[in-house]
Design a protein around this motif. Structure first.
Motif, PDB file in Angstrom:
ATOM      1  N   SER A  39       0.835  -1.206   0.000  1.00 17.25           N
ATOM      2  CA  SER A  39       0.000   0.000   0.000  1.00 17.25           C
ATOM      3  C   SER A  39       0.871   1.258   0.000  1.00 17.25           C
ATOM      4  N   ILE A  40       1.974   1.202   0.752  1.00 16.75           N
ATOM      5  CA  ILE A  40       2.916   2.334   0.760  1.00 16.75           C
ATOM      6  C   ILE A  40       3.607   2.464  -0.597  1.00 16.75           C
ATOM      7  N   ASP A  41       3.919   1.307  -1.186  1.00 17.84           N
ATOM      8  CA  ASP A  41       4.499   1.295  -2.535  1.00 17.84           C
ATOM      9  C   ASP A  41       3.578   1.986  -3.536  1.00 17.84           C
ATOM     10  N   ARG A  42       2.286   1.679  -3.485  1.00 19.70           N
ATOM     11  CA  ARG A  42       1.323   2.317  -4.410  1.00 19.70           C
ATOM     12  C   ARG A  42       1.212   3.814  -4.124  1.00 19.70           C
ATOM     13  N   LEU A  43       1.277   4.193  -2.844  1.00 22.69           N
ATOM     14  CA  LEU A  43       1.211   5.610  -2.479  1.00 22.69           C
ATOM     15  C   LEU A  43       2.392   6.381  -3.061  1.00 22.69           C
ATOM     16  N   ILE A  44       3.593   5.815  -2.945  1.00 20.77           N
ATOM     17  CA  ILE A  44       4.790   6.470  -3.502  1.00 20.77           C
ATOM     18  C   ILE A  44       4.702   6.548  -5.015  1.00 20.77           C
ATOM     19  N   ALA A  45       4.225   5.457  -5.650  1.00 18.13           N
ATOM     20  CA  ALA A  45       4.129   5.421  -7.117  1.00 18.13           C
ATOM     21  C   ALA A  45       3.174   6.482  -7.651  1.00 18.13           C
ATOM     22  N   ILE A  46       2.098   6.755  -6.918  1.00 17.63           N
ATOM     23  CA  ILE A  46       1.114   7.744  -7.383  1.00 17.63           C
ATOM     24  C   ILE A  46       1.493   9.159  -6.955  1.00 17.63           C
ATOM     25  N   TYR A  47       2.062   9.281  -5.763  1.00 16.25           N
ATOM     26  CA  TYR A  47       2.418  10.615  -5.242  1.00 16.25           C
ATOM     27  C   TYR A  47       3.646  11.179  -5.950  1.00 16.25           C
ATOM     28  N   SER A  48       4.638  10.316  -6.193  1.00 18.77           N
ATOM     29  CA  SER A  48       5.879  10.798  -6.805  1.00 18.77           C
ATOM     30  C   SER A  48       6.380   9.801  -7.846  1.00 18.77           C
ATOM     31  N   PRO A  49       5.674   9.690  -8.982  1.00 19.65           N
ATOM     32  CA  PRO A  49       6.040   8.675  -9.991  1.00 19.65           C
ATOM     33  C   PRO A  49       7.438   8.863 -10.579  1.00 19.65           C
ATOM     34  N   LEU A  50       7.900  10.099 -10.692  1.00 16.24           N
ATOM     35  CA  LEU A  50       9.213  10.350 -11.296  1.00 16.24           C
ATOM     36  C   LEU A  50      10.358   9.920 -10.377  1.00 16.24           C
ATOM     37  N   ARG A  51      10.124   9.944  -9.068  1.00 18.36           N
ATOM     38  CA  ARG A  51      11.166   9.564  -8.111  1.00 18.36           C
ATOM     39  C   ARG A  51      10.965   8.161  -7.561  1.00 18.36           C
TER      40      ARG A  51
END
Length: 317
Positions: free
Chosen positions: A125-137
Motif C-alpha cells: 500500500s505504501i508502494d502504491r502511495l509512492i508510485a502515485i504521489y511521486s512517480p518520477l522519483r
C-alpha cells in the motif's frame, strides 16, 4: 472416530494428543470434500510458484512492485504448506490426532506467514502511495537494495512477533479438553483448552491481534491519501489509470482481511452460531487468499499475464 466432547471435558489425565475437526456432521463425506480442497491447494501452490518463477526469470519484472508481489506469493505459499498436512490427513484419511509439539509448530508457522502477509500488504500500500504521489522519483526511492532491506526487516519483525506463541503455549497444562475447533492449530483455539492460567496467552494474543488491526488502519490511511491525490488529477483518464494500478492490491487486502474480520466477529459476538459455519470460515481464511491472489494478479497485471500466456502458447506449439 473422534471421542465425544464429554470425554474430553471430564478426563483429568494430562493429554498427549489434540484432536482437530473436519466438517461437523459430514465426516462420512470427507473423502469427497478432499477433492475440492486438494484442487484449491494445487491451484494455490502452482499459482504462487508461477508468480515467483516469472518474477525471478524475467528481468523486465525486476522492479519494486514485483519484488513485493514475490514476497506476497512467498507468504501465500508458506501459508498453504503450513496448513496442508493436517487438512489432507483429516479429509483424506480421517486422521484427526496431532501431538501438542506438532500443533504448536503448526500454529507458529500459520501465524508467522499470516503476519508476513499482513506486513507485505501494508508495504504494498505504501508502494502504491509512492508510485502515485511521486512517480518520477519512484525508482530512486524504492531501489532494489532498499526493497530487500524492507522485506528482511518486516520478516524479522513477524518472526519476533509470533515466536513467543509456542513457548507460552508450552507452559500451559492441558488435562481436560483436547478437541480443537478447526482443521489446523491456532493459538487462540489451543489456549482455550488449557486447565491452567492462560492470562499471559490472552494478553499477548490480544497484542498480536491489535498489531494486525494497526496494519489494516495504516493500509486504510494509505488509500485515503491515494484517493486524495487521485482526485486532484485533472484528467478523467489519468485518474482511472492511477486507480487501476491499485485494483489488484485492493482485491488482495479484501481477500485476506474479510475472512479474518468475519471469523473474529463470529468468535466474539455470535456465540450460538453453528460450528459448521465457524469451521467453513476458518478454512476459507487459509484456503482462499493463497489461491485467489495469483489469479487476481495474473488477470489484472498485464506484464505477468502476457508472459504467462506467452509461455503457455509456446508449450502448445
Amino acid at each position: 472416530m473422534i471421542p465425544s466432547r464429554s470425554f474430553f471435558n471430564t478426563s483429568e489425565v494430562a493429554i498427549s494428543t489434540f484432536f482437530l475437526v473436519g466438517i461437523p456432521g459430514m465426516e462420512h463425506a470427507h473423502i469427497w470434500v478432499s477433492i475440492p480442497i486438494c484442487f484449491v491447494y494445487l491451484l494455490a501452490i502452482l499459482g504462487n510458484c508461477t508468480i515467483l518463477f516469472f518474477i525471478k526469470t524475467e528481468t523486465s519484472l525486476h522492479e519494486p512492485m514485483y519484488y513485493f508481489l514475490s514476497m506476497l506469493a512467498f507468504s501465500d505459499l508458506g501459508l498453504s504448506i503450513s496448513s496442508l498436512p493436517t487438512m489432507l490427513r483429516i479429509f483424506l484419511f480421517n486422521a484427526t490426532g496431532i501431538s501438542p509439539d506438532a500443533c504448536f509448530a503448526q500454529e507458529f508457522f500459520i501465524h508467522g506467514f499470516s503476519a508476513m502477509e499482513a506486513s507485505v500488504l501494508l508495504i504494498m500500500s505504501i508502494d502504491r502511495l509512492i508510485a502515485i504521489y511521486s512517480p518520477l522519483r519512484y525508482t530512486s526511492i524504492l531501489t532494489s537494495a532498499r526493497v530487500i532491506k524492507v522485506g528482511l526487516v518486516f520478516a524479522a519483525l513477524c518472526i519476533m512477533l509470533v515466536l513467543p506463541f509456542p513457548f507460552i503455549l508450552k507452559r500451559l497444562k492441558f488435562c481436560r479438553k483436547s478437541l480443537l475447533s478447526h482443521s489446523y492449530c491456532l493459538h487462540q483455539d489451543v489456549m482455550k483448552l488449557a486447565c491452567s492460567d492462560n492470562k499471559v496467552n490472552v494478553i499477548y494474543g490480544l497484542f498480536v491481534a491489535l498489531t494486525s488491526l494497526l496494519y489494516l488502519v495504516c493500509i486504510s490511511v494509505s488509500y485515503m491519501l491515494i484517493l486524495k491525490i487521485v482526485l486532484g488529477i485533472a484528467s478523467h483518464k489519468g485518474r482511472l489509470k492511477a486507480l487501476n494500478t491499485c485494483v489488484s492490491h485492493i482485491c488482495a487486502v479484501i481477500i485476506f482481511y474479510l475472512p479474518i474480520i468475519n471469523l473474529a466477529i463470529v468468535h466474539r459476538f455470535a456465540q450460538h452460531v453453528s460450528p459448521l459455519f465457524n469451521v467453513l470460515m476458518a478454512n476459507v481464511l487459509l484456503l482462499v487468499p493463497p489461491m485467489m491472489n495469483p489469479i487476481v494478479y495474473c488477470v489484472k497485471t498485464r506484464q505477468i499475464r502476457v508472459r504467462v500466456l506467452a509461455k503457455l502458447c509456446q508449450k502448445q506449439i
